[in-house]
Design a protein around this motif. Structure first.
Motif, PDB file in Angstrom:
ATOM      1  N   GLN A 475       0.717  -1.149  -0.001  1.00 36.04           N
ATOM      2  CA  GLN A 475       0.125  -0.079  -0.001  1.00 36.04           C
ATOM      3  C   GLN A 475       0.886   1.186  -0.076  1.00 36.04           C
ATOM      4  O   GLN A 475       0.336   2.185  -0.049  1.00 36.04           O
ATOM      5  N   CYS A 476       2.288   0.945   0.248  1.00 31.90           N
ATOM      6  CA  CYS A 476       3.050   2.449   0.296  1.00 31.90           C
ATOM      7  C   CYS A 476       3.659   2.709  -1.252  1.00 31.90           C
ATOM      8  O   CYS A 476       3.787   1.692  -2.160  1.00 31.90           O
ATOM      9  N   VAL A 477       4.139   3.710  -1.334  1.00 26.03           N
ATOM     10  CA  VAL A 477       4.551   4.135  -2.589  1.00 26.03           C
ATOM     11  C   VAL A 477       6.040   4.061  -2.484  1.00 26.03           C
ATOM     12  O   VAL A 477       6.777   4.927  -1.602  1.00 26.03           O
ATOM     13  N   PRO A 478       6.879   3.109  -3.165  1.00 24.51           N
ATOM     14  CA  PRO A 478       8.207   3.096  -3.140  1.00 24.51           C
ATOM     15  C   PRO A 478       8.865   3.943  -3.681  1.00 24.51           C
ATOM     16  O   PRO A 478       8.391   4.859  -4.700  1.00 24.51           O
ATOM     17  N   PRO A 479      10.229   4.380  -3.386  1.00 23.92           N
ATOM     18  CA  PRO A 479      10.985   5.094  -3.979  1.00 23.92           C
ATOM     19  C   PRO A 479      11.014   4.788  -5.681  1.00 23.92           C
ATOM     20  O   PRO A 479      11.116   3.810  -5.883  1.00 23.92           O
ATOM     21  N   VAL A 480      11.051   5.844  -6.286  1.00 23.72           N
ATOM     22  CA  VAL A 480      11.179   5.793  -7.784  1.00 23.72           C
ATOM     23  C   VAL A 480      12.554   5.072  -8.305  1.00 23.72           C
ATOM     24  O   VAL A 480      13.633   5.606  -7.814  1.00 23.72           O
ATOM     25  N   GLN A 481      12.268   3.931  -9.072  1.00 28.42           N
ATOM     26  CA  GLN A 481      13.495   3.423  -9.276  1.00 28.42           C
ATOM     27  C   GLN A 481      13.633   3.348 -11.043  1.00 28.42           C
ATOM     28  O   GLN A 481      12.713   3.385 -11.762  1.00 28.42           O
ATOM     29  N   SER A 482      14.823   3.646 -11.371  1.00 23.33           N
ATOM     30  CA  SER A 482      15.077   3.865 -12.741  1.00 23.33           C
ATOM     31  C   SER A 482      16.365   3.179 -13.254  1.00 23.33           C
ATOM     32  O   SER A 482      17.226   2.945 -12.405  1.00 23.33           O
ATOM     33  N   ASP A 483      16.231   2.476 -14.314  1.00 22.41           N
ATOM     34  CA  ASP A 483      17.536   1.935 -14.800  1.00 22.41           C
ATOM     35  C   ASP A 483      18.585   2.856 -15.226  1.00 22.41           C
ATOM     36  O   ASP A 483      19.712   2.204 -14.946  1.00 22.41           O
ATOM     37  N   ARG A 484      18.143   3.781 -15.745  1.00 26.85           N
ATOM     38  CA  ARG A 484      19.438   4.748 -16.249  1.00 26.85           C
ATOM     39  C   ARG A 484      18.534   6.428 -16.126  1.00 26.85           C
ATOM     40  O   ARG A 484      17.335   6.490 -16.096  1.00 26.85           O
ATOM     41  N   VAL A 485      19.320   7.347 -15.685  1.00 25.81           N
ATOM     42  CA  VAL A 485      18.905   8.458 -15.545  1.00 25.81           C
ATOM     43  C   VAL A 485      19.683   9.515 -16.697  1.00 25.81           C
ATOM     44  O   VAL A 485      20.875   9.521 -16.614  1.00 25.81           O
ATOM     45  N   PHE A 486      18.866  10.093 -17.343  1.00 24.95           N
ATOM     46  CA  PHE A 486      19.610  10.843 -18.513  1.00 24.95           C
ATOM     47  C   PHE A 486      19.373  12.394 -18.326  1.00 24.95           C
ATOM     48  O   PHE A 486      18.169  12.841 -17.594  1.00 24.95           O
ATOM     49  N   LEU A 487      20.387  13.190 -18.249  1.00 26.96           N
ATOM     50  CA  LEU A 487      20.427  14.538 -18.009  1.00 26.96           C
ATOM     51  C   LEU A 487      20.801  15.275 -19.123  1.00 26.96           C
ATOM     52  O   LEU A 487      21.809  14.939 -19.756  1.00 26.96           O
ATOM     53  N   PHE A 488      20.116  16.269 -19.766  1.00 26.29           N
ATOM     54  CA  PHE A 488      20.291  16.925 -20.905  1.00 26.29           C
ATOM     55  C   PHE A 488      20.497  18.359 -20.682  1.00 26.29           C
ATOM     56  O   PHE A 488      19.677  19.034 -19.919  1.00 26.29           O
ATOM     57  N   THR A 489      21.470  19.089 -21.429  1.00 21.13           N
ATOM     58  CA  THR A 489      21.471  20.435 -21.399  1.00 21.13           C
ATOM     59  C   THR A 489      21.925  20.757 -22.904  1.00 21.13           C
ATOM     60  O   THR A 489      22.619  20.178 -23.604  1.00 21.13           O
ATOM     61  N   GLY A 490      21.690  22.046 -23.583  1.00 23.11           N
ATOM     62  CA  GLY A 490      21.781  22.307 -24.964  1.00 23.11           C
ATOM     63  C   GLY A 490      21.432  23.588 -25.408  1.00 23.11           C
ATOM     64  O   GLY A 490      20.491  24.213 -24.604  1.00 23.11           O
ATOM     65  N   HIS A 491      21.686  23.885 -26.471  1.00 23.94           N
ATOM     66  CA  HIS A 491      21.531  25.224 -26.990  1.00 23.94           C
ATOM     67  C   HIS A 491      20.072  25.479 -27.186  1.00 23.94           C
ATOM     68  O   HIS A 491      19.342  24.373 -27.788  1.00 23.94           O
ATOM     69  N   MET A 492      19.627  26.666 -26.988  1.00 26.75           N
ATOM     70  CA  MET A 492      18.307  27.066 -27.708  1.00 26.75           C
ATOM     71  C   MET A 492      18.422  27.081 -29.044  1.00 26.75           C
ATOM     72  O   MET A 492      19.771  27.581 -29.698  1.00 26.75           O
ATOM     73  N   MET A 493      17.380  27.209 -29.899  1.00 25.55           N
ATOM     74  CA  MET A 493      17.285  27.672 -31.286  1.00 25.55           C
ATOM     75  C   MET A 493      17.614  29.013 -31.308  1.00 25.55           C
ATOM     76  O   MET A 493      17.148  29.672 -30.452  1.00 25.55           O
ATOM     77  N   ASP A 494      18.545  29.403 -32.287  1.00 17.03           N
ATOM     78  CA  ASP A 494      18.731  30.714 -32.366  1.00 17.03           C
ATOM     79  C   ASP A 494      17.306  31.647 -32.442  1.00 17.03           C
ATOM     80  O   ASP A 494      16.314  31.628 -32.965  1.00 17.03           O
ATOM     81  N   ARG A 495      17.497  32.955 -31.640  1.00 14.98           N
ATOM     82  CA  ARG A 495      16.566  33.705 -31.654  1.00 14.98           C
ATOM     83  C   ARG A 495      16.492  34.770 -32.874  1.00 14.98           C
ATOM     84  O   ARG A 495      17.490  34.721 -33.716  1.00 14.98           O
ATOM     85  N   ASN A 496      15.505  35.452 -33.186  1.00 15.21           N
ATOM     86  CA  ASN A 496      15.444  36.364 -34.307  1.00 15.21           C
ATOM     87  C   ASN A 496      16.614  37.347 -34.250  1.00 15.21           C
ATOM     88  O   ASN A 496      17.122  37.869 -35.223  1.00 15.21           O
TER      89      ASN A 496
END
Length: 671
Positions: A475-496
């Protein structure tokens, strides 16, 4: 690294005052602007002078709060100003360290004589005829003061500078949080806001949030509490290596923090570093022989040694291994009992001693090695006496707080040792609701019951307890388990309005292909989790690729969503032939898999001068790390250059590079 600069309060005269010779003038405002404030800022402090307070209210309240909570007090003793001396005296009484003294000397060499700090180290600065600092020596004086301030900031917390605490070695500084003034001033308001955010994050078991807040403590004195809270949250998620980092950071600030040392022992034990843990535990009980918790921790380590020996016996039975295990078990019992006798309120040590005593008798009978029974340790009268004492300790806790789960669980464990099946069932049925569906609490109790079951102790009664705990755990909510964790950072599309193209629309298809290739290489799928912001360009392309593979996406935004869309989505150029970035975001939102989290709501506004984008980068990284550093896979869409402002791709990549080598850099210059 902490983003919050340590706070310095400056005790000094204001305006023009008669100099130490009683004839000339000293312009302390000029001294402040040209020497003291620049030195503090270069040394990494947030400098504050009492006359800078613009809020209405009682100036004494603010002053007392500063003297109590500031990481450093810089006192200018150029003239015998009663306010400065009073403030210095208050600081010396309240805190045993964190004071730097300076004084100005006239061209003639004359300066004030401070008899009661005559032997203290002070920095002398020259005064010019116009009352300001001597410009000829200013640069050298500034460098010397910066060095002195940095030394004070990084010096050992064991080095006392207050003459009060030097001369009264058994005097201990007060627990300063208990002295926070009831009036609403800036320091107390900042503290309450930070503490409320920390409590909320800790209650929700959001270890990434707690890690960010631990680096944003309003003053250094709170940093121990912040890092300890982060460590506890990570321990609950079984991220022991990360938790150990937090406890070590707390001990760098306060090497004598007993509670932190005890938590560190728990981490070492869970990480399997048993020899190191035992050595530190033995050292801890030697330093604190009257501390029940320290003895209980040593007992836990001995219990783990016994279990390892017993399991070797189960896998390869031999009388030598069995009896060696019994001797280790007897040592664990004696250590737990000692902790309980030191503090009979410690029902944790008591119930562990009692349970192990019952198991000792049970295993001796099972192994048929009766000559190893220690009648002084596990005789029936010993069991009855300790059982009564433990029951009393548990009842004492429950009389003050009837829904204390750990006390109720200890009572249920005590009943499991000797009572009939009906009483066992009632005890556990009463205990589990008090856990309030806390997965970690129920799982902890279940591990104890599983041990009893493994050792075939009272199998019918133990089966009842296990069934109740198993049912509750579902009945309890277990901690979220994940096989892999992806972290992304990247440039914005160019502004006008971007002058030099960095990520033009024509590059979108190549970026999408490369991101897809990386995710496929790492076999991204439904068991994985992804963290990102949601800016037009790299972020949205990454999120779309993750959702196409069933990866759950956790979007963290530095602002409320309308502001973020206005600043980070709407201004970007759209890809020809495709729907606009705003429409792509609106289509993606309902299908992320996890609710969007907004930084101002979850963590509060950025404190001080912290940049929101940099803070969000650290929030992303800490939230991803909380699932396990070994699971982190980082993707950076980056041109290798510094960004247009703080908190960009270069910043997050630099932070990630310190934590993992699993990094995929998509260099936009090659696309």
């Amino acid at each position: 690294m902490s983003q919050i600069r340590p706070h310095a309060f400056v005790a000094m005269p204001f305006g023009k005052k008669t100099g130490p010779d009683g004839k000339t003038w000293v312009d302390f405002d000029v001294v402040w602007k040209k020497l003291l404030k620049p030195a503090l800022e270069r040394a990494g402090f947030e400098a504050f002078r009492a006359d800078e307070e613009r809020r209405p209210g009682d100036i004494r309240s603010d002053m007392f709060q500063e003297l109590l909570a500031a990481d450093l007090v810089l006192a200018d003793l150029t003239i015998p100003n009663p306010n400065v001396w009073y403030e210095l005296g208050v600081r010396h009484a309240l805190r045993d360290r964190g004071v730097v003294l300076v004084y100005g000397a006239l061209p003639s060499g004359e300066s004030a004589k401070a008899f009661d700090v005559y032997t203290d180290r002070k920095l002398r600065y020259g005064l010019a005829d116009d009352g300001g600092p001597d410009l000829v020596t200013l640069k050298a004086t500034l460098e010397a003061l910066v060095g002195m301030l940095k030394e004070s900031r990084h010096s050992s917390t064991r080095r006392k500078v207050s003459p009060v605490y030097q001369l009264l070695p058994h005097l201990r500084p007060p627990e300063w949080r208990s002295l926070l003034l009831g009036t609403d001033n800036e320091s107390s308001a900042t503290y309450r806001s930070w503490m409320n955010s920390l409590k909320t994050a800790r209650r929700r078991m959001l270890a990434g949030d707690v890690m960010v807040l631990a680096d944003e403590t309003p003053v250094r004195a709170l940093a121990v509490e912040g890092h300890c809270a982060a460590g506890n949250a990570l321990l609950a998620l079984d991220q022991c290596a990360l938790a150990l980092e937090q406890f070590d950071r707390a001990l760098e600030i306060d090497p004598d923090a007993l509670a932190v040392k005890q938590k560190r022992l728990v981490c070492l034990g869970r990480l399997g570093r048993m020899d190191e843990a035992r050595s530190e535990a033995e050292e801890l009980v030697a330093e604190h022989p009257d501390d029940a918790e320290s003895w209980a921790l040593l007992g836990r380590l001995e219990k783990m040694r016994w279990l390892a020996a017993w399991r070797r016996y189960i896998n390869a039975p031999s009388i030598d291994t069995a009896t060696a295990g019994l001797e280790l078990l007897g040592r664990a019992i004696k250590i737990y009992r000692r902790g309980f006798l030191i503090d009979p309120r410690s029902h944790y040590a008591g119930i562990n001693a009692l349970t192990l005593m019952y198991l000792h008798r049970h295993l001796v009978e099972q192994a048929e090695v009766s000559e190893y029974i220690d009648q002084g340790l596990t005789g029936m009268q010993d069991l009855a006496d300790l059982r009564g004492a433990v029951r009393y300790a548990i009842d004492s806790v429950l009389s003050a707080q009837s829904d204390d789960y750990w006390a109720l669980a200890s009572r249920a464990e005590l009943i499991l040792l000797h009572e009939n099946q009906d009483i066992v069932r009632k005890a556990w049925c009463k205990a589990v609701p008090a856990a309030d569906h806390d997965w970690f609490a129920i799982d902890s109790s279940l591990q104890t019951v599983q041990l009893l079951q493994e050792l075939q102790f009272r199998p019918d009664e133990v089966a009842i307890a296990r069934d109740i705990l198993d049912s509750e755990l579902k009945q309890c909510v277990p901690p979220v388990q994940s096989d892999r964790v992806f972290l992304f950072t990247g440039h914005m599309m160019d502004r006008n309005d971007r002058a030099k193209p960095r990520f033009p629309p024509k590059m979108a298809a190549a970026v999408a292909e490369r991101i897809s290739t990386v995710l496929d290489h790492w076999r991204a799928g439904s068991g994985d989790l992804a963290f990102s912001q949601a800016a037009a360009g790299g972020d949205i392309i990454f999120l779309e690729a993750c959702r196409a593979r069933g990866v759950r996406c956790q979007v963290l935004l530095p602002f409320d969503e309308p502001k973020f869309v206005k600043e980070s989505i709407a201004p970007s150029l759209n890809v020809p032939g495709e729907e606009g970035w705003r429409d792509r975001w609106l289509a993606l939102k309902p299908d992320l898999g996890l609710p969007i989290r907004l930084m101002p709501v979850e963590l509060g506004d950025p404190p001080g001068k912290i940049n929101a984008y940099e803070r969000c980068n650290l929030w992303l990284l800490d939230s991803a790390l909380a699932h396990g550093p070994e699971k982190l896979h980082f993707i950076a869409l980056w041109d290798g250059q510094s960004g247009d402002g703080p908190g960009g791709t270069a910043h997050l990549k630099a932070e990630v590079d310190r934590r993992t080598s699993c990094v995929e850099w998509i260099d936009t210059r090659t696309l």
